[in-house]
Design a protein around this motif. Structure first.
Motif, PDB file in Angstrom:
ATOM      1  N   THR A  41      -4.451  -2.290  -0.138  1.00 47.30           N
ATOM      2  CA  THR A  41      -4.112  -2.659  -1.447  1.00 47.30           C
ATOM      3  C   THR A  41      -3.024  -3.702  -1.453  1.00 47.30           C
ATOM      4  OG1 THR A  41      -2.646  -1.097  -2.341  1.00 47.30           O
ATOM      5  CG2 THR A  41      -4.828  -0.650  -2.702  1.00 47.30           C
ATOM      6  N   ASN A  91     -11.536  -6.459  -4.539  1.00 46.11           N
ATOM      7  CA  ASN A  91     -11.929  -5.638  -5.706  1.00 46.11           C
ATOM      8  C   ASN A  91     -13.580  -5.636  -5.826  1.00 46.11           C
ATOM      9  OD1 ASN A  91      -9.128  -5.596  -6.338  1.00 46.11           O
ATOM     10  ND2 ASN A  91      -9.200  -7.605  -7.246  1.00 46.11           N
ATOM     11  N   GLY A 111       0.814  -1.348  -0.027  1.00 41.12           N
ATOM     12  CA  GLY A 111      -0.015   0.010   0.036  1.00 41.12           C
ATOM     13  C   GLY A 111       1.039   1.199  -0.020  1.00 41.12           C
ATOM     14  N   VAL A 124      -2.886  -4.512  -9.151  1.00 38.85           N
ATOM     15  CA  VAL A 124      -2.830  -4.094  -7.765  1.00 38.85           C
ATOM     16  C   VAL A 124      -4.493  -4.350  -7.351  1.00 38.85           C
ATOM     17  CG1 VAL A 124      -3.121  -2.014  -6.033  1.00 38.85           C
ATOM     18  CG2 VAL A 124      -1.476  -2.299  -7.900  1.00 38.85           C
ATOM     19  N   ASN A 125      -4.486  -5.271  -6.411  1.00 42.90           N
ATOM     20  CA  ASN A 125      -5.912  -5.547  -5.610  1.00 42.90           C
ATOM     21  C   ASN A 125      -6.245  -4.821  -4.339  1.00 42.90           C
ATOM     22  OD1 ASN A 125      -6.465  -8.215  -7.484  1.00 42.90           O
ATOM     23  ND2 ASN A 125      -4.193  -8.283  -6.664  1.00 42.90           N
ATOM     24  N   THR A 126      -7.627  -4.582  -4.409  1.00 44.20           N
ATOM     25  CA  THR A 126      -8.145  -3.928  -3.071  1.00 44.20           C
ATOM     26  C   THR A 126      -8.948  -4.992  -2.285  1.00 44.20           C
ATOM     27  OG1 THR A 126      -7.993  -1.548  -3.960  1.00 44.20           O
ATOM     28  CG2 THR A 126      -9.414  -2.042  -2.271  1.00 44.20           C
ATOM     29  N   THR A 135      -0.371  -6.572  -4.097  1.00 42.52           N
ATOM     30  CA  THR A 135      -0.231  -7.296  -5.404  1.00 42.52           C
ATOM     31  C   THR A 135       0.250  -8.779  -5.038  1.00 42.52           C
ATOM     32  OG1 THR A 135       2.039  -6.534  -5.432  1.00 42.52           O
ATOM     33  CG2 THR A 135       0.305  -5.364  -6.507  1.00 42.52           C
TER      34      THR A 135
END
Length: 786
Positions: free
Chosen positions: A136, A164, A40, A191-193, A138
């Motif tokens: 976030t 996501n 993040g 990049v994932n949330t 990855t």
């Protein structure tokens, strides 16, 4: 712990230790280097600030901002690739029924509860609040082609997760068990949330809460035996990659009868696969076997080195999932070869470790921290409390209505402590049907997650009647679910309106200050689930200065040491021979306004002489392994009781005008004096294993303690009189010591020529420590008046 008082009643060498521990774990394969998950925006860490802690522990300032608790979180099921998501997350609080907020205006340090100072939030959370977390990440490129699991060590209480923008699996309800989601279908390749919401009603709900209560987070007076709540994520959050066919859990039960380890490899996506389990030590394989996934099979462990508190030897375990001859998943683990059972020893029901009775002496460990509340600031801190148990000579710990992270169990396994694991209690009220269903389901998951830990020897279902229901059914259910351990249906069956289910493996009393009189039955061992509660306030180390309470305040560290060691000695001398098998002292550390701890709440001060307490505990343990024969007196015969204190050995116990004193008696003394100094030794009025002393010239009148003073009185037929007139002999140098039957640890003593019931470390003048042992030791001589 009781809700009201009874009627009568160093800092470690951290830097070197941490480095050596880290090196040992890496060498043992129990620590894996976290993968390069995207942490993040670093700006978040730069903007975040901790809150001042009400008290600082030696580890408060050692907590990293961006990745606290970096150790591998699941030592009994390890994989080499993983990524720690602890650190600074975006944070917001909304109404309990609100949806995801448009903006997250705060930051929180995960995995510390929102009420804690270490989280950076440090404010009260109520049932009207919903907590929101966001960050976030990855996925490392090296994980390509594998499933990605998102793990939560624990989050209190109802947790919903989105990745996501899509919800990951079902909502999780539970505050003390681990859970995870396979988030592979929700990942976007970049990049994932992740967003997490948690609602925690604490005592206003019906769920398991333990000692948590909604209250101000700043130190304040009062609070009793309940403490600040810990809401939201409070254990490590992490990612790991797995194959489609992989291990989910290892259930391991040692079988010493056949020198095997019974293993059940539980997996996901494993239809048509087999499992292979290998046990080794020092890199040398000692046994290997294959079997079906999901069913138990045995691995030979010939001539096993047994796990004990003195020698907590752990074998390495490797489990593999096989598709034909191809390995699809490999996990590391460990086990200790030991057995736990109940059996009869010299006619008394006792808990057995590896087939032998050893007295279990431990403390009540509540697992609270002034800086992190539910979460220890570092792994070294988590270990510290357990190491202090070992330093003080204890061989057991009762984890009191809280369940710790899995690394705590690893340290208990490795250091060698027997663990009584409580199921966290619900609120004090009688639970409704929904609460019962939730509580039992969470209890099952907790057992599953810790059933392979060699240190865990007993499950404690309920405590002092809090939220009690179906005690007998639950005890039977737990025993059937895990027959390899003991079960306590109710800790404190004598306290607070609790109801004994009548089954399980132990009868468990709470006695403050104690040690009290707990007796085994034909089917259950006797244990003292709580006693002690001796308090000492230490200036500069109080959570709320002047607000501390205990079950019996001590004026000094010397008094505390004398009183505590006196209790341990009483258990060794009187209660263990009478059938007591285990004791749990309240408590290892102070907690908020409780000052019952052997250590202060900030872990900065050990209040007692460690060596002295250790020696008392070791003497207790050793006496259980090599019990001395019972001390017998000549029942049915007349005897005189002579003082053994140097300079007073010509004085004898005699009655005078109803009171009992000591006085010089010689050949030239009057016949009346000789009669008064002669007593008939008879079988104990309250217990035939002990004795009573009947006046020679007043038959039917006996030595009896009343309000600490000793008199000659006629029996009134009451149970109280019979107990007050019964004394149990224990060995003394040059004689015997006479302990009160109903107040074990209080001894018949002459003081200024009067007879008293005296307490080692007590606060009365007749408890004076000078010559205490000599004054409480009596020679049983020939009678002055045959």
């Amino acid at each position: 712990m009781r809700t009201s008082p009874p009627r009568r009643t160093g800092r470690p060498r951290q830097a070197l230790t941490a480095l050596l521990t880290l090196y040992a774990l890496v060498c043992a394969g129990l620590l894996a280097t976290p993968g390069p998950a995207h942490a993040g925006p670093r700006a978040l860490a730069a903007a975040w600030n901790p809150q001042p802690s009400p008290m600082t522990t030696p580890w408060t300032q050692q907590v990293p901002v961006d990745q606290p608790l970096p150790e591998y979180p699941r030592p009994q099921l390890t994989r080499p690739d993983w990524a720690n998501l602890n650190g600074i997350w975006d944070f917001a609080v909304t109404g309990a029924n609100a949806g995801q907020p448009a903006s997250f205006t705060e930051q929180i340090r995960v995995p510390f509860a929102a009420e804690s100072a270490l989280s950076g939030i440090h404010r009260k959370i109520t049932q009207n609040d919903r907590l929101w977390y966001k960050r976030t990440f990855t996925v490392p490129a090296g994980w390509s082609g594998r499933r990605v699991q998102l793990n939560f060590g624990a989050s209190d209480w109802r947790t919903t997760v989105w990745v996501n923008g899509q919800q990951a699996g079902a909502v999780h309800s539970g505050g003390f068990d681990a859970f995870r989601y396979d988030i592979t279908p929700l990942l976007n390749g970049g990049v994932n949330t992740v967003v997490v919401s948690v609602w925690d009603p604490t005592e206003t709900g019906g769920q398991a809460i333990g000692k948590q209560r909604i209250r101000d987070v700043a130190p304040h007076d009062g609070g009793g035996i309940f403490y600040t709540a810990a809401s939201g994520i409070w254990q490590t959050v992490w990612l790991e990659p797995t194959s489609a066919a992989h291990v989910e859990r290892l259930d391991m039960v040692p079988d010493l009868t056949n020198n095997t380890l019974r293993v059940t490899v539980r997996g996901a996506g494993t239809s048509g696969h087999t499992a292979r389990v290998t046990v080794s030590t020092g890199g040398t394989v000692v046994g290997s076997a294959t079997g079906p996934v999901g069913s138990a099979f045995s691995v030979a462990v010939p001539g096993p080195r047994l796990w004990t508190p003195e020698d907590p030897f752990l074998y390495d375990v490797k489990a593999e999932i096989l598709s034909g001859g191809t390995v699809t998943d490999t996990v590391g683990s460990y086990t200790g070869m030991r057995s736990v059972s109940l059996g009869r020893v010299d006619g008394v029901m006792r808990p057995l470790l590896n087939g032998r009775f050893v007295f279990q002496t431990g403390t009540l460990d509540q697992g609270y921290w002034p800086d992190g509340i539910f979460t220890a600031p570092t792994d070294a801190a988590l270990r510290f409390d357990l190491q202090k148990h070992k330093d003080l000579g204890f061989n057991m710990v009762r984890k009191h209505i809280k369940v710790e992270p899995q690394r705590w169990f690893y340290w208990a396994d490795r250091l060698g402590l027997l663990v009584w694991q409580d199921m966290p209690a619900m609120d004090l009220r009688t639970p409704d049907a929904a609460a019962r269903t939730q509580w039992e389901a969470e209890y099952d998951r907790i057992i599953d997650q810790h059933r392979s830990s060699p240190s865990v020897v007993m499950w404690v279902d309920e405590n002092e009647g809090w939220g009690q229901y179906d005690q007998a059914r639950i005890a039977d259910k737990v025993k059937a679910y895990d027959p390899s351990r003991l079960v306590d249906n109710m800790s404190g069956v004598n306290c607070c309106g609790s109801v004994d289910g009548g089954n399980g493996d132990v009868i468990d009393h709470h006695v403050y200050v104690g040690p009290g009189v707990t007796r085994p039955s034909a089917t259950r061992a006797a244990v003292l689930g709580e006693f002690g509660g001796l308090g000492l306030r230490v200036a500069g180390h109080e959570w709320f200065p002047g607000g501390g309470f205990s079950y019996e305040n001590q004026p000094s560290a010397a008094h505390l040491g004398n009183r505590f060691v006196g209790l341990l000695d009483a258990i060794r001398e009187t209660q263990m021979p009478a059938g007591l098998s285990a004791s749990v002292y309240t408590e290892i550390t102070d907690v908020e306004n409780e000052v019952n701890g052997l250590l202060t709440y900030d872990r900065q001060v050990v209040k007692v002489d460690e060596a002295r307490v250790r020696n008392a505990n070791l003497a207790l343990i050793q006496a259980s392994r090599n019990p001395a024969g019972p001390v017998t007196l000549p029942a049915g015969q007349y005897r005189s009781l002579r003082v053994t204190t140097p300079g007073y050995t010509d004085r004898y116990v005699r009655h005078r005008n109803g009171a009992v004193v000591t006085e010089f008696v010689g050949a030239g003394s009057s016949g009346l004096l000789k009669n008064d100094a002669t007593w008939k030794v008879v079988s104990g009025l309250a217990d035939s294993r002990c004795y009573s002393f009947e006046s020679r010239n007043y038959p039917g009148q006996y030595l009896r303690h009343r309000d600490f003073r000793v008199y000659k009185e006629a029996g009134d037929g009451s149970a109280l009189f019979r107990a007050d007139a019964t004394f149990c002999p224990v060995p003394g140098a040059g004689g015997v010591r006479l302990s009160a039957y109903n107040f074990p640890g209080q001894y018949l003593r002459h003081y200024e020529a009067q007879l008293w019931l005296a307490t080692p470390g007590g606060a009365h003048t007749w408890d004076n420590p000078a010559l205490f042992t000599e004054d409480t030791t009596w020679a049983v001589d020939a009678p002055w008046a045959p």
